[in-house]
Design an enzyme around this catalytic site. Sequence first.
Site, PDB file in Angstrom:
ATOM      1  N   ARG A 189      23.884  16.582 147.291  1.00  0.00           N
ATOM      2  CA  ARG A 189      22.627  15.997 147.729  1.00  0.00           C
ATOM      3  C   ARG A 189      21.539  16.897 147.156  1.00  0.00           C
ATOM      4  NH1 ARG A 189      25.958  13.952 152.111  1.00  0.00           N
ATOM      5  NH2 ARG A 189      25.783  11.692 151.907  1.00  0.00           N
ATOM      6  N   ASP A 242      30.863   2.634 153.254  1.00  0.00           N
ATOM      7  CA  ASP A 242      30.166   1.864 154.299  1.00  0.00           C
ATOM      8  C   ASP A 242      30.015   0.373 154.016  1.00  0.00           C
ATOM      9  OD1 ASP A 242      29.830   4.073 155.911  1.00  0.00           O
ATOM     10  OD2 ASP A 242      27.942   4.640 154.956  1.00  0.00           O
ATOM     11  N   ARG A 254      26.688   4.435 160.186  1.00  0.00           N
ATOM     12  CA  ARG A 254      25.459   4.742 160.926  1.00  0.00           C
ATOM     13  C   ARG A 254      24.592   3.502 161.080  1.00  0.00           C
ATOM     14  NH1 ARG A 254      25.538  10.240 159.225  1.00  0.00           N
ATOM     15  NH2 ARG A 254      24.944   9.653 157.118  1.00  0.00           N
ATOM     16  N   GLY A 278      27.369  10.658 149.369  1.00  0.00           N
ATOM     17  CA  GLY A 278      28.691  10.723 150.004  1.00  0.00           C
ATOM     18  C   GLY A 278      29.756  10.206 149.050  1.00  0.00           C
ATOM     19  N   ASP A 293      27.602  -1.058 152.576  1.00  0.00           N
ATOM     20  CA  ASP A 293      26.261  -1.427 153.057  1.00  0.00           C
ATOM     21  C   ASP A 293      25.255  -1.647 151.928  1.00  0.00           C
ATOM     22  OD1 ASP A 293      26.185   1.176 152.216  1.00  0.00           O
ATOM     23  OD2 ASP A 293      25.020   1.930 153.900  1.00  0.00           O
ATOM     24  N   THR A 313      30.534   3.629 148.036  1.00  0.00           N
ATOM     25  CA  THR A 313      30.363   4.138 149.402  1.00  0.00           C
ATOM     26  C   THR A 313      31.379   3.444 150.302  1.00  0.00           C
ATOM     27  OG1 THR A 313      28.942   4.039 151.375  1.00  0.00           O
ATOM     28  CG2 THR A 313      28.434   2.483 149.656  1.00  0.00           C
ATOM     29  N   ASP A 363      23.202   4.014 148.747  1.00  0.00           N
ATOM     30  CA  ASP A 363      21.811   3.543 148.606  1.00  0.00           C
ATOM     31  C   ASP A 363      20.829   4.668 148.288  1.00  0.00           C
ATOM     32  OD1 ASP A 363      22.110   4.549 151.151  1.00  0.00           O
ATOM     33  OD2 ASP A 363      20.966   2.968 152.133  1.00  0.00           O
TER      34      ASP A 363
HETATM   35  P1  ADP Z   1      24.150   8.076 149.295  1.00  0.00           P
HETATM   36  O1  ADP Z   1      23.946   7.810 147.843  1.00  0.00           O
HETATM   37  O2  ADP Z   1      25.595   8.199 149.652  1.00  0.00           O
HETATM   38  O3  ADP Z   1      23.407   7.073 150.162  1.00  0.00           O
HETATM   39  P2  ADP Z   1      22.127  10.126 149.949  1.00  0.00           P
HETATM   40  O4  ADP Z   1      21.300   9.199 150.747  1.00  0.00           O
HETATM   41  O5  ADP Z   1      22.370  11.486 150.467  1.00  0.00           O
HETATM   42  O6  ADP Z   1      23.570   9.525 149.617  1.00  0.00           O
HETATM   43  O7  ADP Z   1      21.426  10.260 148.510  1.00  0.00           O
HETATM   44  C1  ADP Z   1      22.030  11.023 147.498  1.00  0.00           C
HETATM   45  C2  ADP Z   1      20.971  11.676 146.640  1.00  0.00           C
HETATM   46  O8  ADP Z   1      20.183  10.664 145.987  1.00  0.00           O
HETATM   47  C3  ADP Z   1      19.946  12.513 147.384  1.00  0.00           C
HETATM   48  O9  ADP Z   1      20.410  13.809 147.693  1.00  0.00           O
HETATM   49  C4  ADP Z   1      18.817  12.568 146.367  1.00  0.00           C
HETATM   50  O10 ADP Z   1      19.093  13.508 145.345  1.00  0.00           O
HETATM   51  C5  ADP Z   1      18.877  11.168 145.765  1.00  0.00           C
HETATM   52  N1  ADP Z   1      17.869  10.320 146.435  1.00  0.00           N
HETATM   53  C6  ADP Z   1      17.917   9.785 147.673  1.00  0.00           C
HETATM   54  N2  ADP Z   1      16.785   9.134 147.983  1.00  0.00           N
HETATM   55  C7  ADP Z   1      15.969   9.265 146.910  1.00  0.00           C
HETATM   56  C8  ADP Z   1      14.641   8.832 146.592  1.00  0.00           C
HETATM   57  N3  ADP Z   1      13.918   8.132 147.456  1.00  0.00           N
HETATM   58  N4  ADP Z   1      14.152   9.164 145.371  1.00  0.00           N
HETATM   59  C9  ADP Z   1      14.874   9.867 144.489  1.00  0.00           C
HETATM   60  N5  ADP Z   1      16.114  10.318 144.729  1.00  0.00           N
HETATM   61  C10 ADP Z   1      16.669  10.031 145.910  1.00  0.00           C
END
Ligand code: ADP
Length: 319
Positions: free
Chosen positions: A72, A127, A171, A11, A129, A125, A103
Amino acid sequence: MKRIGVLTSGGDSPGMNAAIRAVVRKGMFHNLEVYGIYNGYAGLIAGNIKKLELGSVGDIIHRGGTMLYSARCEEFKTPEGQKKGIEQLKKFGIEGLVVIGGDGSFQGAKKLTEQGYPTIGVPGTIDNDIPGTDFTIGFDTALNTIIGAIDKIRDTATSHERTYIIEVMGRDAGDLALWAGLADGAETILIPEAKHEMEDVVQKLKRGHERGKKHSIIIVAEGVGSGGDVANKIEEMTGFETRVTVLGHIQRGGSPTAADRVLASRLGARAVELLLEGKAGRTVGIENNKLVDYDITEVLGRKHAIDEGMYRLSEELSI
Ligand code: ADP
């Protein structure tokens, strides 16, 4: 180290551009070449990578969103996807990577580090968080956007006898709701970290009503449930007229506040310093206005918590 890369992922948040700018300029200040990886981990796998110059990051410090775009990418969650990403980085001769994101993005950065590739995480982010920092890039801007919206709702609220329910993002983390509620003197703040009884919410509303209060504001973090559900429940239990506003994606946009631009500049620059110091698998943050860095695995193992003192204060001030 001669060449580093930077990407934004997950995000987006206001201030990411200021962080990219800081990585590029700080890197170039230390005679590094800095490459931008477009579209997050998806672009990393696809090799969507270009060299950035001083001018590439001109005129972006005040802009929301991210000039490197975000995405993503499910494939990056697999070891094969991560290997493909590392191959691309090696192909371009990039020796270290700065990941700006939340995260989920940090999970990806952790995996890169585990595969032996030096990566630093910068918390971006709205958030707020992510453990290991008092504030994340974008939180202050989102908070101010919420405050601006509630102030406007308050203006119209004074003309009617209604209960206003504002649903904000969050969330799992109630920081935006809590800070906005405190800053705007909301009657009730519903956050995922605290248990709420609708009976208490309603009793407080009724007390206000009996005191002659014309309107009330309730802030609901989306993790608790929808603003609409809360409104229905209140109408059912009190008969009071309610109005719901879901702020949605406007909370992600807008020009970053001064606080976010400064934070992003400091954290982005610190990430480059860590790579130059030969450190990897770290996150950068700010605690008591001092720059800090932590092991990324340790940070991801911690759970973000709200400031309980602040939550109590919000209750004390809204009796
Ligand atoms: P944010 O970084 O805002 O929390 P997301 O949770 O959508 O956003 O994560 C962003 C991207 O990071 C995911 O689309 C994926 O490519 C990568 N990612 C998330 N979790 C993992 C994981 N466990 N291992 C490797 N890459 C990950």
